[in-house]
Write an enzyme that holds these catalytic residues in place. Structure first.
Site, PDB file in Angstrom:
ATOM      1  N   ASP A 110       0.857  -1.186   0.000  1.00 18.71           N
ATOM      2  CA  ASP A 110       0.000   0.000   0.000  1.00 18.71           C
ATOM      3  C   ASP A 110       0.895   1.239   0.000  1.00 18.71           C
ATOM      4  O   ASP A 110       1.670   1.438   0.947  1.00 18.71           O
ATOM      5  CB  ASP A 110      -0.883   0.031   1.248  1.00 18.71           C
ATOM      6  CG  ASP A 110      -1.952  -1.046   1.250  1.00 18.71           C
ATOM      7  OD1 ASP A 110      -1.756  -2.097   0.607  1.00 18.71           O
ATOM      8  OD2 ASP A 110      -2.992  -0.834   1.910  1.00 18.71           O
TER       9      ASP A 110
ATOM     10  N   LYS B 204      -7.334   3.228  -2.970  1.00 19.22           N
ATOM     11  CA  LYS B 204      -7.712   3.224  -1.551  1.00 19.22           C
ATOM     12  C   LYS B 204      -7.961   4.660  -1.122  1.00 19.22           C
ATOM     13  O   LYS B 204      -7.262   5.578  -1.552  1.00 19.22           O
ATOM     14  CB  LYS B 204      -6.556   2.585  -0.762  1.00 19.22           C
ATOM     15  CG  LYS B 204      -6.671   2.611   0.746  1.00 19.22           C
ATOM     16  CD  LYS B 204      -5.452   1.899   1.358  1.00 19.22           C
ATOM     17  CE  LYS B 204      -5.347   2.092   2.851  1.00 19.22           C
ATOM     18  NZ  LYS B 204      -4.150   1.440   3.416  1.00 19.22           N
TER      19      LYS B 204
ATOM     20  N   LYS C 151     -10.603  -0.077  -1.916  1.00 18.38           N
ATOM     21  CA  LYS C 151     -10.425  -0.224  -0.470  1.00 18.38           C
ATOM     22  C   LYS C 151     -10.730   1.091   0.245  1.00 18.38           C
ATOM     23  O   LYS C 151      -9.927   2.019   0.208  1.00 18.38           O
ATOM     24  CB  LYS C 151      -8.989  -0.663  -0.151  1.00 18.38           C
ATOM     25  CG  LYS C 151      -8.715  -0.799   1.353  1.00 18.38           C
ATOM     26  CD  LYS C 151      -7.274  -1.210   1.619  1.00 18.38           C
ATOM     27  CE  LYS C 151      -6.944  -1.186   3.102  1.00 18.38           C
ATOM     28  NZ  LYS C 151      -5.523  -1.539   3.377  1.00 18.38           N
TER      29      LYS C 151
END
Length: 312
Positions: free
Chosen positions: A157, A221, A257
């Protein structure tokens, strides 16, 4: 010298006026969004669609989409090992329920998780790219991702360089994302955190989503969870619209996400509903929809078992 200087300035001005490949990529999508229209669309989805998804089946699915996360200053090998052991124990104690999708830690703990995780199908994610600020030289970011992968991370990430994005340096944004994706390799999925609370508007969120996907993101995300506001239904709606349009343009499926600010079971059901309504059933698997939260695990477990449980 004056003539040469004039020619150089003329060339520079001409380049500024020429659309870049990033501008051309954005031009394929509608990025001129109205924030009030987005809020109204989300309000309608929540009012009309969320109640029908408040079911045991959906809650079980959501549990299996959780990225169980520990990103504390006080994390240590001992605490991360204990954290991982809880995931191992859960699989033994609740075999009728799905396990979490992912354990998410700092890169220095990737090896600890990789060596102690016993549950098949749980991914090991590491926040990288100078999380949460993204303020570091690209060489440092690339090295951090590479080392995490070498230590066993199966997902990375990273944080989009928000300052560059807000300055209009789309080339710099995309280059950084692409270089970090190259460090991950094809087999390690990379999530790009947009930090939607910092880029604020629906138009900016749509642009950032498209640029991140264009540059190599496997997931987009919402937030680091370190800045307020974190995930919001409105940001999720815009990001899912971008994913849908990108899929229609390219045939490439990108995961989503939401993270940060998922404080209740109903928050999670709201994000599930937005994904269902905008993207459809194809995204309703724990591969394509993830939830960045740890507090949700005990809440969902308590609702599913009908008693207060603090397992994690």
């Amino acid at each position: 010298m004056g003539i040469i200087k004039d020619v150089i300035l003329h060339d520079q001005e001409a380049k500024k006026q020429e659309p870049s490949k990033y501008d051309e990529a954005l031009a394929k999508y509608n990025t001129d969004l109205d924030d009030n229209a987005v809020r109204e669309a989300v309000r309608k989805i929540i009012a009309e669609k969320v109640p029908q998804n408040d079911t045991e089946e959906v809650k079980k699915f959501l549990f299996g989409s959780i990225e169980l996360t520990t990103l504390k200053t006080t994390d240590s090998e001992t605490s991360v090992l204990a954290f991982t052991e809880r995931v191992n124990d859960f699989d033994n104690e609740y075999p009728e329920l799905p396990h979490v999708a992912t354990i998410c830690v700092y890169p220095c703990f990737a090896k600890t998780v990789a060596e102690s995780l016993e549950v098949d199908g749980v991914e090991i994610a590491c926040v990288s790219g100078s999380f949460p600020s993204s303020q570091a030289r690209i060489e440092v970011k690339v090295a951090e991702a590479s080392l995490a992968v070498a230590d066993g991370a199966t997902e990375i990430d990273i944080v989009m360089p928000v300052g560059k994005f807000l300055s209009g340096d789309y080339e710099g944004v995309c280059d950084e994302i692409s270089e970090q994706k190259a460090a991950c390799g094809e087999d390690v999925a990379m999530k790009v955190i947009l930090e939607t609370g910092a880029i604020k508007t629906a138009s900016n969120i749509k642009k950032a989503s498209i640029l991140a996907m264009y540059a190599g993101a496997d997931y987009i995300k919402t937030s680091t969870g370190k800045l307020e506001p974190a995930a919001t239904p409105e940001a999720a709606y815009v990001m899912c619209q971008a994913i849908k349009e990108y899929y229609e343009q390219t045939g490439i499926q990108i995961g989503f996400k939401p993270a940060g600010g998922i404080n209740t079971v109903m928050d999670a059901i709201t994000y599930y509903t937005i994904v269902k309504e905008v993207l459809g059933e194809k995204w309703l698997t724990n591969k394509w929809l993830r939830l960045g939260t740890s507090r949700l695990a005990n809440m969902l477990l308590s609702e599913l078992k009908g008693e207060q449980i603090k397992f994690f």
